[in-house]
Design a protein around this motif. Sequence first.
Motif, mmCIF file in Angstrom:
data_model
loop_
_atom_site.group_PDB
_atom_site.id
_atom_site.type_symbol
_atom_site.label_atom_id
_atom_site.label_comp_id
_atom_site.label_asym_id
_atom_site.label_seq_id
_atom_site.Cartn_x
_atom_site.Cartn_y
_atom_site.Cartn_z
ATOM 1 N N LEU A 40 0.831 -1.203 0.000
ATOM 2 C CA LEU A 40 0.000 0.000 0.000
ATOM 3 C C LEU A 40 0.870 1.259 0.000
ATOM 4 N N LYS A 41 1.915 1.253 0.802
ATOM 5 C CA LYS A 41 2.797 2.417 0.865
ATOM 6 C C LYS A 41 3.538 2.630 -0.452
ATOM 7 N N ALA A 42 3.976 1.534 -1.060
ATOM 8 C CA ALA A 42 4.757 1.628 -2.287
ATOM 9 C C ALA A 42 3.914 1.996 -3.504
ATOM 10 N N HIS A 43 2.616 1.651 -3.470
ATOM 11 C CA HIS A 43 1.752 1.859 -4.635
ATOM 12 C C HIS A 43 0.574 2.787 -4.315
ATOM 13 N N HIS A 44 0.754 3.658 -3.354
ATOM 14 C CA HIS A 44 -0.342 4.516 -2.913
ATOM 15 C C HIS A 44 -0.874 5.414 -4.024
#
Length: 302
Positions: A40-44
């Motif tokens: 989630l953090k990497a592809h927000h």
Amino acid sequence: MRTFLKLFLFFCLPVLVLGCAMEFALRQIPNAYQVKSDYLKAHHNSIKTLLLGSSHILYGVNPEFLTADALNYGHVSQTIDIDYAILRQHVNDLEALETVVLRLSYTTLFEQLKEGDERWRLKDYTLYTDVNLDSNLKDHFEILSVKFKYNLERLYAYYILNQTSEHVNARGWAFKEKDATIENIEDVSMRVAKKHTATSDALYSENYKILENIIKECNESGIKVVLVTMPAYKAYIQHLDPLQLEKTIMAGKLMDSKYKNCIYLNYLDDKRFETSDFLDADHLNSQGAKKFSKIINGILMQ
């Protein structure tokens, strides 16, 4: 007094060191919570569909069969209050988010993880995600949250046998290594249906408000909500309490009619799903998940 302190430290220090070492080793074991939080953090800035819910979502929807970039953020026993916490935590970060797919199961409006027997799972959110939940001291430690015997089994399985109990793909869908329909599914269906039947409506009003808040806040952000009651095995459905089931379905229909950004889809008794599509009484296997994911993708693409 000094002698007592020396003896106390002599006996306690090894226990403390062992406990710290065990805690560190347990936290190094790969887990789905960390995988999903990191994704989630990497592809927000690219995630368009966020899937939330319990193991029904976790096993039942494979983002690989969805056209839009999607993340399956479902977990075993994840309840709607946690879904809400996840959404509130990240809705402003997910710049491309268009749709939230949220499970509306037989149990959704009648349970919360913090009130149940599996409360110990709260530690996984506290330790491995940035989701803000009401937690206490033991939720910040593996060794305090889970029985010592179980932790030893986890350590042995991972470090000695090189095994892991969790298998998730990059986008959060979980699968079983041996994906076959269980033989005693009729008996299991009856037991699981009984387990899932609430003993009271104590949490219904609160969970109903949470459901409505999710839809309202998504509406304010221009996000669609797809409420889904997922397929279940016929014997499981036959043993469900009619009133609890009716209240669940009616809640979905009411949200559908009340909010323009929400649709409700009830696949509970969908005849397209056969015995061979089920992992157990109320979970799809990989074959069933592929079939269901393609159906949901058709809805999302409309």
